[in-house]
Motif scaffolding. Structure first.
Motif, mmCIF file in Angstrom:
data_model
loop_
_atom_site.group_PDB
_atom_site.id
_atom_site.type_symbol
_atom_site.label_atom_id
_atom_site.label_comp_id
_atom_site.label_asym_id
_atom_site.label_seq_id
_atom_site.Cartn_x
_atom_site.Cartn_y
_atom_site.Cartn_z
ATOM 1 N N LEU A 96 -61.014 -38.071 -17.197
ATOM 2 C CA LEU A 96 -59.660 -38.185 -16.654
ATOM 3 C C LEU A 96 -59.100 -39.581 -16.922
ATOM 4 O O LEU A 96 -57.915 -39.736 -17.253
ATOM 5 N N ALA A 97 -59.942 -40.605 -16.787
ATOM 6 C CA ALA A 97 -59.509 -41.968 -17.089
ATOM 7 C C ALA A 97 -59.176 -42.106 -18.569
ATOM 8 O O ALA A 97 -58.204 -42.773 -18.939
ATOM 9 N N MET A 98 -59.987 -41.476 -19.419
ATOM 10 C CA MET A 98 -59.721 -41.519 -20.859
ATOM 11 C C MET A 98 -58.389 -40.855 -21.187
ATOM 12 O O MET A 98 -57.583 -41.381 -21.974
ATOM 13 N N PHE A 99 -58.120 -39.705 -20.575
ATOM 14 C CA PHE A 99 -56.869 -38.997 -20.840
ATOM 15 C C PHE A 99 -55.680 -39.850 -20.391
ATOM 16 O O PHE A 99 -54.656 -39.927 -21.101
ATOM 17 N N SER A 100 -55.812 -40.512 -19.251
ATOM 18 C CA SER A 100 -54.743 -41.392 -18.784
ATOM 19 C C SER A 100 -54.519 -42.551 -19.743
ATOM 20 O O SER A 100 -53.378 -42.998 -19.948
ATOM 21 N N THR A 101 -55.599 -43.033 -20.339
ATOM 22 C CA THR A 101 -55.475 -44.125 -21.303
ATOM 23 C C THR A 101 -54.701 -43.672 -22.533
ATOM 24 O O THR A 101 -53.892 -44.437 -23.093
ATOM 25 N N TYR A 102 -54.917 -42.448 -22.954
ATOM 26 C CA TYR A 102 -54.135 -41.908 -24.070
ATOM 27 C C TYR A 102 -52.661 -41.803 -23.696
ATOM 28 O O TYR A 102 -51.781 -42.033 -24.534
ATOM 29 N N VAL A 103 -52.398 -41.439 -22.447
ATOM 30 C CA VAL A 103 -51.007 -41.396 -21.995
ATOM 31 C C VAL A 103 -50.373 -42.777 -22.091
ATOM 32 O O VAL A 103 -49.235 -42.940 -22.562
ATOM 33 N N ALA A 104 -51.118 -43.796 -21.656
ATOM 34 C CA ALA A 104 -50.611 -45.170 -21.755
ATOM 35 C C ALA A 104 -50.383 -45.552 -23.211
ATOM 36 O O ALA A 104 -49.371 -46.193 -23.552
ATOM 37 N N TRP A 105 -51.316 -45.172 -24.075
ATOM 38 C CA TRP A 105 -51.168 -45.468 -25.510
ATOM 39 C C TRP A 105 -49.919 -44.778 -26.066
ATOM 40 O O TRP A 105 -49.197 -45.369 -26.885
ATOM 41 N N GLN A 106 -49.647 -43.560 -25.631
ATOM 42 C CA GLN A 106 -48.475 -42.830 -26.098
ATOM 43 C C GLN A 106 -47.198 -43.547 -25.692
ATOM 44 O O GLN A 106 -46.245 -43.652 -26.481
ATOM 45 N N PHE A 107 -47.177 -44.064 -24.476
ATOM 46 C CA PHE A 107 -46.001 -44.818 -24.028
ATOM 47 C C PHE A 107 -45.815 -46.089 -24.848
ATOM 48 O O PHE A 107 -44.692 -46.432 -25.244
ATOM 49 N N THR A 108 -46.893 -46.814 -25.108
ATOM 50 C CA THR A 108 -46.770 -48.044 -25.894
ATOM 51 C C THR A 108 -46.407 -47.737 -27.338
ATOM 52 O O THR A 108 -45.662 -48.491 -27.975
ATOM 53 N N ALA A 109 -46.938 -46.624 -27.875
ATOM 54 C CA ALA A 109 -46.588 -46.239 -29.240
ATOM 55 C C ALA A 109 -45.112 -45.874 -29.353
ATOM 56 O O ALA A 109 -44.509 -46.001 -30.427
ATOM 57 N N ALA A 110 -44.516 -45.440 -28.238
ATOM 58 C CA ALA A 110 -43.086 -45.108 -28.236
ATOM 59 C C ALA A 110 -42.208 -46.343 -28.109
ATOM 60 O O ALA A 110 -40.975 -46.233 -28.141
ATOM 61 N N GLY A 111 -42.837 -47.504 -27.929
ATOM 62 C CA GLY A 111 -42.077 -48.750 -27.918
ATOM 63 C C GLY A 111 -42.026 -49.469 -26.587
ATOM 64 O O GLY A 111 -41.457 -50.551 -26.493
ATOM 65 N N LEU A 112 -42.637 -48.898 -25.539
ATOM 66 C CA LEU A 112 -42.620 -49.562 -24.234
ATOM 67 C C LEU A 112 -43.639 -50.700 -24.197
ATOM 68 O O LEU A 112 -44.742 -50.558 -24.734
ATOM 69 N N PHE A 150 -59.458 -36.898 -32.915
ATOM 70 C CA PHE A 150 -60.653 -37.685 -32.602
ATOM 71 C C PHE A 150 -60.728 -38.963 -33.430
ATOM 72 O O PHE A 150 -61.755 -39.647 -33.430
ATOM 73 N N LEU A 151 -59.655 -39.307 -34.122
ATOM 74 C CA LEU A 151 -59.621 -40.541 -34.893
ATOM 75 C C LEU A 151 -59.504 -41.735 -33.947
ATOM 76 O O LEU A 151 -58.830 -41.670 -32.917
ATOM 77 N N ILE A 152 -60.153 -42.822 -34.305
ATOM 78 C CA ILE A 152 -60.141 -44.026 -33.477
ATOM 79 C C ILE A 152 -58.776 -44.703 -33.549
ATOM 80 O O ILE A 152 -58.176 -44.813 -34.612
ATOM 81 N N LYS A 153 -58.294 -45.159 -32.396
ATOM 82 C CA LYS A 153 -56.993 -45.831 -32.317
ATOM 83 C C LYS A 153 -57.161 -47.199 -31.663
ATOM 84 O O LYS A 153 -58.042 -47.399 -30.818
ATOM 85 N N ASP A 154 -56.312 -48.127 -32.035
ATOM 86 C CA ASP A 154 -56.284 -49.436 -31.392
ATOM 87 C C ASP A 154 -55.441 -49.357 -30.125
ATOM 88 O O ASP A 154 -54.399 -48.706 -30.103
ATOM 89 N N PHE A 155 -55.896 -50.047 -29.088
ATOM 90 C CA PHE A 155 -55.150 -50.096 -27.834
ATOM 91 C C PHE A 155 -54.752 -51.540 -27.577
ATOM 92 O O PHE A 155 -55.572 -52.447 -27.705
ATOM 93 N N PRO A 156 -53.497 -51.780 -27.220
ATOM 94 C CA PRO A 156 -53.049 -53.170 -27.046
ATOM 95 C C PRO A 156 -53.738 -53.849 -25.870
ATOM 96 O O PRO A 156 -53.949 -53.245 -24.815
ATOM 97 N N ASN A 157 -54.093 -55.111 -26.070
ATOM 98 C CA ASN A 157 -54.690 -55.897 -24.993
ATOM 99 C C ASN A 157 -53.571 -56.520 -24.158
ATOM 100 O O ASN A 157 -52.754 -57.280 -24.690
ATOM 101 N N PRO A 158 -53.513 -56.213 -22.869
ATOM 102 C CA PRO A 158 -52.403 -56.728 -22.055
ATOM 103 C C PRO A 158 -52.520 -58.210 -21.736
ATOM 104 O O PRO A 158 -51.572 -58.819 -21.240
#
Length: 293
Positions: A42-58, A115-123
């Motif tokens: 569930l935490a992983m899925f939420s992290t993808y949601v956060a990544w989706q928001f940042t990928a959209a420009g937020l 399942f491809l690896i993605k970079d996540f921004p460091n806050p």
């Protein structure tokens, strides 16, 4: 001595992340008596949601509250749709349901985002703070500050709000809570939503240190279980303390025990779980269950 203290500091940074997920495990267990094996997913899925928001420009700090809102709603929905139908069933049934939820969420994340690896921004900014020969990265300081803030907010919620009082009443005795007019069902759903929110914080903190992919929380979940077991599954403060201890123990073992090194550090949380269950099953801060004859 400086090298030892440096390892301790790094262990505290890792332990804070484990503590966040352990705290989510403990919250659900206190409210429902369920050990949620799907908490990491569930935490992983939420992290993808956060990544989706940042990928959209937020920006990250704008995407985070939106992610937490989605996580809260998702956790509440899961309790109503998935957990509620098996309420009162045997422990084995509930375990199977949470394991099935683990598999489903993992597969759903892979199907949606691949399942491809993605970079996540460091806050947190790069660089470090130097003091007495010890280097503490801004990322470590940020993680400790975020987990500390979460602990303070949970304390204020449970100790100084009517909602928190109701949740504590349900955790202590759901039957009596229902008799005094507390809506136990919705309170349990609120507990699941709160746990999903706390778990989401852990996910977005660990993602910049790892690569974002559907299996990233598997190892973290083992450490979180060790932290919750060590601190006590009925003690939120114990979960945080346990996470910090496990993080430091893992780092020191990897640095100073040649047999363990960097490859066998996962054996540390497994050893912690085994030792605690053998010597003090309720954990360091937990309370042993007492039944009247």
């Amino acid at each position: 001595m400086t090298g030892f203290l440096q390892q301790v500091v790094e262990g505290l940074g890792a332990g804070a992340i484990y503590a966040g997920l352990a705290l989510a495990l403990v919250l659900i267990y206190r409210f429902t008596g369920i050990v949620n094996f799907a908490q990491g997913e569930l935490a992983m899925f939420s992290t993808y949601v956060a990544w989706q928001f940042t990928a959209a420009g937020l920006p990250f700090w704008a995407a985070l509250p939106l992610t937490l809102a989605v996580s809260f709603a998702g956790g509440t929905l899961i309790e109503r749709v998935v957990i509620r139908p098996v309420e009162g069933a045997s422990h084995l049934t509930v375990v199977i349901v949470t394991v099935g939820l683990f598999i489903f969420v993992n597969a759903a994340a892979g199907w949606i985002w691949s399942f491809l690896i993605k970079d996540f921004p460091n806050p947190f900014p790069g660089g470090a703070v130097e003091a007495a020969g010890i280097s503490v990265s801004h990322s470590t300081l940020g993680v400790l500050a975020v987990v500390g803030t979460v602990m303070v907010l949970l304390y204020l919620l449970f100790q100084h709000t009517r909602i928190g009082l109701g949740m504590r009443a349900v955790a202590a005795d759901p039957v009596s809570a229902r008799l005094v007019g507390i809506r136990v069902g919705w309170t349990l759903a609120l507990g699941w939503g709160l746990a999903a929110t706390v778990g989401a914080v852990s996910g977005v903190l660990v993602a910049p240190l790892l690569f974002l992919e559907p299996n990233m929380m598997g190892g973290v979940l083992i450490y979180a279980f060790a932290a919750a077991t060590l601190g006590g599954f009925d003690s939120p403060a114990g979960a945080v303390a346990g996470g910090l201890v496990v993080g430091v123990a893992e780092t020191l073992a990897g640095a100073y025990v040649d047999v363990i090194g960097s490859d066998l550090k996962v054996g540390v949380p497994l050893a912690v779980i085994l030792v605690v269950l053998l010597l003090r099953p309720q954990g360091l801060f937990g309370r042993a269950a007492v039944e009247r004859a």
